[in-house]
Motif scaffolding. Structure first.
Motif, PDB file in Angstrom:
ATOM      1  N   ARG A  87       0.718  -0.630   0.157  1.00  0.00           N
ATOM      2  CA  ARG A  87       0.238   0.104  -0.398  1.00  0.00           C
ATOM      3  C   ARG A  87       1.411   1.328   0.029  1.00  0.00           C
ATOM      4  O   ARG A  87       0.351   2.336   0.062  1.00  0.00           O
ATOM      5  CB  ARG A  87      -0.806   0.143   1.393  1.00  0.00           C
ATOM      6  CG  ARG A  87      -2.215  -0.594   1.132  1.00  0.00           C
ATOM      7  CD  ARG A  87      -3.311  -0.744   1.870  1.00  0.00           C
ATOM      8  NE  ARG A  87      -2.864  -0.536   3.802  1.00  0.00           N
ATOM      9  CZ  ARG A  87      -2.597  -0.008   4.693  1.00  0.00           C
ATOM     10  NH1 ARG A  87      -3.596   1.292   4.217  1.00  0.00           N
ATOM     11  NH2 ARG A  87      -2.334  -0.066   5.678  1.00  0.00           N
ATOM     12  N   THR A  88       1.947   1.585   1.120  1.00  0.00           N
ATOM     13  CA  THR A  88       2.921   2.546   0.300  1.00  0.00           C
ATOM     14  C   THR A  88       3.719   2.568   0.141  1.00  0.00           C
ATOM     15  O   THR A  88       4.046   3.499  -1.084  1.00  0.00           O
ATOM     16  CB  THR A  88       3.208   2.820   2.099  1.00  0.00           C
ATOM     17  OG1 THR A  88       3.743   1.682   2.615  1.00  0.00           O
ATOM     18  CG2 THR A  88       1.834   2.874   3.107  1.00  0.00           C
ATOM     19  N   GLU A 126       3.584  11.922  -5.505  1.00  0.00           N
ATOM     20  CA  GLU A 126       2.214  12.253  -5.017  1.00  0.00           C
ATOM     21  C   GLU A 126       1.608  12.179  -4.209  1.00  0.00           C
ATOM     22  O   GLU A 126       1.493  12.959  -2.487  1.00  0.00           O
ATOM     23  CB  GLU A 126       1.241  12.926  -6.297  1.00  0.00           C
ATOM     24  CG  GLU A 126       1.961  13.301  -6.761  1.00  0.00           C
ATOM     25  CD  GLU A 126       2.277  12.647  -8.074  1.00  0.00           C
ATOM     26  OE1 GLU A 126       1.298  11.537  -8.566  1.00  0.00           O
ATOM     27  OE2 GLU A 126       3.280  11.603  -8.454  1.00  0.00           O
ATOM     28  N   GLU A 127       1.361  10.732  -4.153  1.00  0.00           N
ATOM     29  CA  GLU A 127       0.492  10.301  -2.544  1.00  0.00           C
ATOM     30  C   GLU A 127       1.323  10.602  -1.692  1.00  0.00           C
ATOM     31  O   GLU A 127       0.342  10.043  -0.447  1.00  0.00           O
ATOM     32  CB  GLU A 127      -0.302   9.291  -3.462  1.00  0.00           C
ATOM     33  CG  GLU A 127      -1.013   9.205  -5.076  1.00  0.00           C
ATOM     34  CD  GLU A 127      -1.738   7.835  -5.474  1.00  0.00           C
ATOM     35  OE1 GLU A 127      -1.856   6.541  -4.358  1.00  0.00           O
ATOM     36  OE2 GLU A 127      -1.610   7.096  -6.029  1.00  0.00           O
ATOM     37  N   GLU A 165      10.169   5.846   3.325  1.00  0.00           N
ATOM     38  CA  GLU A 165       9.970   7.710   3.256  1.00  0.00           C
ATOM     39  C   GLU A 165       7.848   7.366   3.982  1.00  0.00           C
ATOM     40  O   GLU A 165       7.627   8.807   4.260  1.00  0.00           O
ATOM     41  CB  GLU A 165      10.011   8.222   1.824  1.00  0.00           C
ATOM     42  CG  GLU A 165      11.138   7.948   1.356  1.00  0.00           C
ATOM     43  CD  GLU A 165      10.994   8.847   0.350  1.00  0.00           C
ATOM     44  OE1 GLU A 165      11.025  10.361   0.042  1.00  0.00           O
ATOM     45  OE2 GLU A 165      11.310   8.377  -0.844  1.00  0.00           O
ATOM     46  N   ASP A 166       7.653   6.485   3.656  1.00  0.00           N
ATOM     47  CA  ASP A 166       6.233   6.723   4.833  1.00  0.00           C
ATOM     48  C   ASP A 166       6.839   6.698   6.198  1.00  0.00           C
ATOM     49  O   ASP A 166       5.293   7.310   6.936  1.00  0.00           O
ATOM     50  CB  ASP A 166       5.007   5.259   4.621  1.00  0.00           C
ATOM     51  CG  ASP A 166       5.878   3.880   4.672  1.00  0.00           C
ATOM     52  OD1 ASP A 166       6.891   4.045   4.882  1.00  0.00           O
ATOM     53  OD2 ASP A 166       4.956   2.799   5.142  1.00  0.00           O
ATOM     54  N   HIS A 167       7.420   5.893   6.344  1.00  0.00           N
ATOM     55  CA  HIS A 167       7.479   6.125   8.217  1.00  0.00           C
ATOM     56  C   HIS A 167       8.680   7.358   9.022  1.00  0.00           C
ATOM     57  O   HIS A 167       8.778   7.777   9.781  1.00  0.00           O
ATOM     58  CB  HIS A 167       7.769   4.941   8.763  1.00  0.00           C
ATOM     59  CG  HIS A 167       7.146   3.754   8.813  1.00  0.00           C
ATOM     60  ND1 HIS A 167       5.749   3.761   9.416  1.00  0.00           N
ATOM     61  CD2 HIS A 167       6.972   2.483   8.122  1.00  0.00           C
ATOM     62  CE1 HIS A 167       4.728   3.397   9.227  1.00  0.00           C
ATOM     63  NE2 HIS A 167       5.406   2.530   8.632  1.00  0.00           N
ATOM     64  N   LEU A 168       9.260   7.748   7.744  1.00  0.00           N
ATOM     65  CA  LEU A 168      10.976   9.195   7.692  1.00  0.00           C
ATOM     66  C   LEU A 168      10.621  10.001   7.114  1.00  0.00           C
ATOM     67  O   LEU A 168      10.347   9.944   5.136  1.00  0.00           O
ATOM     68  CB  LEU A 168      11.868   8.709   8.221  1.00  0.00           C
ATOM     69  CG  LEU A 168      12.167   7.362   8.797  1.00  0.00           C
ATOM     70  CD1 LEU A 168      13.076   6.420   7.949  1.00  0.00           C
ATOM     71  CD2 LEU A 168      11.846   7.579  10.349  1.00  0.00           C
ATOM     72  N   ARG A 197       9.804   0.490  -6.195  1.00  0.00           N
ATOM     73  CA  ARG A 197       9.180   0.802  -4.662  1.00  0.00           C
ATOM     74  C   ARG A 197       8.907   2.859  -4.831  1.00  0.00           C
ATOM     75  O   ARG A 197       9.821   2.557  -5.981  1.00  0.00           O
ATOM     76  CB  ARG A 197      10.183   0.209  -3.850  1.00  0.00           C
ATOM     77  CG  ARG A 197      10.497  -0.725  -3.626  1.00  0.00           C
ATOM     78  CD  ARG A 197      10.975  -1.166  -1.778  1.00  0.00           C
ATOM     79  NE  ARG A 197      10.912  -2.151  -1.006  1.00  0.00           N
ATOM     80  CZ  ARG A 197      11.076  -3.635  -1.841  1.00  0.00           C
ATOM     81  NH1 ARG A 197      11.925  -3.532  -2.827  1.00  0.00           N
ATOM     82  NH2 ARG A 197      10.440  -4.228  -1.356  1.00  0.00           N
ATOM     83  N   VAL A 198       7.890   3.133  -4.568  1.00  0.00           N
ATOM     84  CA  VAL A 198       9.120   4.993  -5.188  1.00  0.00           C
ATOM     85  C   VAL A 198       9.771   5.161  -3.885  1.00  0.00           C
ATOM     86  O   VAL A 198      10.304   6.527  -3.539  1.00  0.00           O
ATOM     87  CB  VAL A 198       7.592   5.344  -4.761  1.00  0.00           C
ATOM     88  CG1 VAL A 198       7.111   5.431  -2.839  1.00  0.00           C
ATOM     89  CG2 VAL A 198       6.825   7.419  -4.791  1.00  0.00           C
TER      90      VAL A 198
END
Ligand code: ZN
Length: 449
Positions: free
Chosen positions: A8-9, A15-16, A268-271, A325-326
């Motif tokens: 999901r992340t 942008e998301e 990057e979704d947690h930091l 991965r983004v």
């Protein structure tokens, strides 16, 4: 089965991802302003409010948080300081930084929730390296107050792997346990992975024939130095993956995926990670060396905003990696620390470059670099314990000449003395290796840094 732990992340569009980061940044800043005495005072003094953060780049309007400030708050309000949002009564464990460079260690309290966040973060890296619930993972780590592999331990449990906690014991018993338990994954520092391989050789244990397929490395930049990594992979007959974490955020911040694109993905979704010029504090662009600055979203007991880490990194776009991965990459992992770059007679001496050369010769068991002053002149000496094939006089001469030549070549002709050390006389490291000793007068060292 997916290649991502959290599809999901990890596979979001940029942008998301940034929208998610902005929401988390605002929430973290708000939480800090309400619950952390240190940040409450800081927001009040600046007359700013977390709600004013309207875009991601607004993060630059917040001041940096430094280790010195954190440390000062722990001296003033001993033992835990004022950064945290909870006291000892609501925490479940305390950890300390390793306290290198003669500094006082920082103390960090965590709640149960923080630890489940740390486990989740480690799962990104473990899963990305191919670790699954069917694996048996050996953790070669002392399980002390240094945070080290504690987070990895919980990540492995969360993932469902079988964990063998290889706590305080000799290297020999660890090597034997790895074989006895038929471990398929081993976690250790890069230096200790080499150390275990040497021990196995002396014991006549065949690591290459053992079931270990994956090594998870952490604790030192060497996990991303190709020359060191290659030695480790050859000795173990397994793939090695670099990761890095820090006590200040309680856990891992980057991991190498199975594609191994020459860098490690930032979680990057947690930091929120920024890279800045260590002197001016201004942001640097993709591909430029700078200092990591971290804002961590998930540790509710210690909401860290724009912390100066002193880690040197080069950020490049995540699109460079074919894994999809983004998350952006730190090229070559953590390149070093702002304090392990030294100036000797006007030339930058950089431990990472020294290690790459020394390991690249394939003839060195252990080494240490010492800088000292003779009269008004700085001298730099590499102390070397050669591997067995280079122990006789002519083998050693050739090896020493090769090292001296390559070091001079990489350092604008600066002369490195290369001296032979007695077998086993140089320090061995289980945690963070410290192979640079600077014996010059302190004041002047500070001056040239
Ligand atoms: Zn990747």
């Amino acid at each position: 089965m997916t290649r991502y732990w959290n599809p999901r992340t990890e596979a979001l569009a940029r942008e998301e991802l940034e929208r998610l980061q902005l929401a988390k940044l605002r929430r973290t800043a708000q939480w800090a302003a309400e619950r952390s005495p240190f940040y409450r005072a800081r927001f009040e003094a600046a007359g700013s409010r977390p709600e004013d953060l309207e875009t991601l780049s607004d993060v630059r309007r917040l001041p940096f948080t430094t280790r010195e400030e954190w440390q000062a708050s722990q001296i003033e309000a001993a033992p835990y300081g004022t950064l945290g949002t909870i006291g000892a009564d609501r925490a479940i464990r305390v950890h300390t930084t390793s306290g290198t460079s003669g500094r006082m260690p920082l103390r960090a309290l965590d709640s149960r929730k923080d630890w489940s966040w740390a486990a989740e973060m480690w799962c990104y890296g473990l899963w990305g390296a191919g670790v699954r619930s069917t694996d048996t993972a050996y953790v070669a780590f002392g399980y002390g107050s240094f945070i080290g592999f504690w987070g990895l331990h919980y990540g492995l449990e969360k993932l469902g792997a079988l964990v063998v906690p290889g706590g305080a014991q000799s290297t020999e018993s660890r090597v034997r346990q790895i074989i006895d338990f038929q471990a398929t994954v081993v976690a250790s520092t890069p230096t200790y992975a080499l150390r275990m391989a040497q021990e196995a050789e002396q014991l006549g244990v065949d690591l290459r024939g053992a079931p270990v397929h994956t090594l998870i490395l952490s604790g030192e930049p060497a996990g991303s130095i190709p020359e060191t990594k290659q030695l480790i992979e050859e000795a173990w007959g397994a793939r090695a993956f670099d990761t890095a974490g820090m006590t200040e955020i309680s856990t891992i911040f980057m991991f190498e995926c199975a594609e191994q694109p020459g860098g490690a993905h930032i979680i990057e979704d947690h930091l929120l990670e920024e890279v800045v010029d260590p002197v001016t504090g201004e942001p640097v662009g993709f591909g430029e060396l700078g200092e990591r600055v971290v804002t961590s979203f998930g540790r509710s007991s210690l909401p860290l905003l724009r912390y100066r880490t002193a880690d040197l990194v080069v950020r490049v776009p995540g699109t460079r990696c074919p894994c999809g991965r983004v998350f952006d990459l730190y090229e070559g992992g953590v390149q070093g620390r702002t304090d392990d770059m030294k100036v000797v007679r006007g030339t930058n001496v950089y431990m990472r470059a020294v290690e790459a050369i020394v390991r690249g010769t394939g003839g060195v068991e252990e080494f240490q670099l010492r800088i000292h002053r003779e009269g008004i002149r700085d001298e730099v000496t590499l102390h070397v314990e050669p591997l067995a094939p280079y122990e006789d006089e002519s083998g050693w001469r050739d090896l020493a000449d090769l090292i001296a030549r390559e070091l001079a070549h990489a350092h604008e002709g600066l002369r490195f003395h290369v001296e032979r050390a007695e077998p086993g006389s140089l320090p061995r490291f289980e945690l963070k290796a410290k192979r640079l000793v600077d014996n010059r007068p302190a004041l002047e060292v500070a001056h040239v840094r």
